[in-house]
Design an enzyme around this catalytic site. Structure first.
Site, mmCIF file in Angstrom:
data_model
loop_
_atom_site.group_PDB
_atom_site.id
_atom_site.type_symbol
_atom_site.label_atom_id
_atom_site.label_comp_id
_atom_site.label_asym_id
_atom_site.label_seq_id
_atom_site.Cartn_x
_atom_site.Cartn_y
_atom_site.Cartn_z
ATOM 1 N NE ARG A 149 25.047 10.705 -20.649
ATOM 2 C CZ ARG A 149 26.008 10.622 -19.753
ATOM 3 N NH1 ARG A 149 26.731 11.566 -19.159
ATOM 4 N NH2 ARG A 149 27.042 9.536 -19.556
ATOM 5 C CG ASP A 150 26.223 10.339 -28.648
ATOM 6 O OD1 ASP A 150 25.924 11.996 -28.845
ATOM 7 O OD2 ASP A 150 27.227 9.840 -29.135
ATOM 8 C CG LEU A 151 18.951 11.211 -28.677
ATOM 9 C CD1 LEU A 151 17.808 11.610 -28.340
ATOM 10 C CD2 LEU A 151 18.331 10.080 -29.823
ATOM 11 C CG ASN B 119 24.498 7.487 -32.732
ATOM 12 O OD1 ASN B 119 24.992 6.500 -32.545
ATOM 13 N ND2 ASN B 119 24.970 8.285 -31.644
ATOM 14 C CB THR C 40 28.297 14.460 -30.796
ATOM 15 O OG1 THR C 40 28.342 12.816 -30.695
ATOM 16 C CG2 THR C 40 28.537 14.951 -32.373
#
Length: 238
Positions: free
Chosen positions: A53-55, A59, A94
């Site tokens: 959910r936040d690639l 990260n 993001t």
């Protein structure tokens, strides 16, 4: 306490957006393949299906051999084997990397991560940030629509990071661009699975589908009604 392996090459954003020496296409290609393999593992090959959910580049950590490692599972969700998608009352992530169905309807699935992966690949190819504004024919576009317009106009070479201009890998870069555009298609059901993405990246003789238009975030999520989000936390990229 969370203990990480030391990653001396820092995060991917410092390598593709930083002012230092630019990565060759060979290294970028290996990073793309490594990220794809990592996402395939958390989606299908581990004991449980994990949706990150936040690639995003910050990260993705790089070891001394420039091998990528996916990090920061703080907002990840576990899906059961028979669950194709799920909903959340809180939109966390993001801007620039969120799939449109997650941004607008709070629906997430493995296809949400695949959308983010497609954005990542476009950034790796272009050296441009996802949330920037890029001009074509006097109009501003985010990176997804900028790449899509260049693709339609058969001008993909204009997307490529200028530091790669002397490398004779044009056809492979165009192929990876096509894979990325397939991943960022507006409808989740049109996007490939991560297993299919890995096959496309490793089978040069495979004929790829033509991508449709990418998803966008032109409108904010609807916050009216009892079934709408009770909270929203959207990270602005650094």
């Amino acid at each position: 306490m969370l203990v990480y392996e030391y990653m001396p090459k820092k995060s991917l954003d410092s390598s593709i957006f930083g002012a230092g020496e630019k990565l060759s296409w060979y290294v970028r290609r290996r990073i793309i393949e490594g990220i794809a393999q990592g996402i395939l593992y958390i989606h299908e090959q581990s004991n449980m299906c994990v949706i990150h959910r936040d690639l995003k580049p910050s990260n993705i950590l790089l070891d001394n051999e420039m091998n990528p490692k996916i990090s920061d599972f703080g907002i990840a969700r576990i899906c059961t084997s028979n669950m194709t998608e799920s909903n959340t009352t809180t939109v966390i992530g993001t801007i620039g990397y969120m799939a449109p169905e997650y941004f607008s309807h709070r629906t997430y699935s493995a296809k949400s991560d695949i959308f983010s992966f497609g954005v990542l690949v476009l950034e790796i190819i272009s050296g441009k940030v996802a949330f920037g504004s890029y001009q074509i024919d006097g109009r501003s576009h985010d990176l997804r629509r900028y790449a899509w317009q260049l693709w339609k106009d058969e001008k993909c070479e204009e997307l490529v990071d200028p530091s790669l201009s002397e490398e004779n890998e044009g056809m492979d870069i165009i192929r990876c661009t096509q894979v990325a555009l397939l991943c960022v298609q507006e409808r989740a059901e049109d996007r490939p699975t991560m297993r299919e993405v890995n096959v496309m990246l490793n089978s040069n003789n495979m004929t790829l589908s033509l991508p449709t238009k990418p998803g966008c975030h032109d409108t904010a999520p609807d916050t009216s009604g009892a079934s709408q989000p009770t909270d929203m936390s959207i990270t602005l990229p650094r």
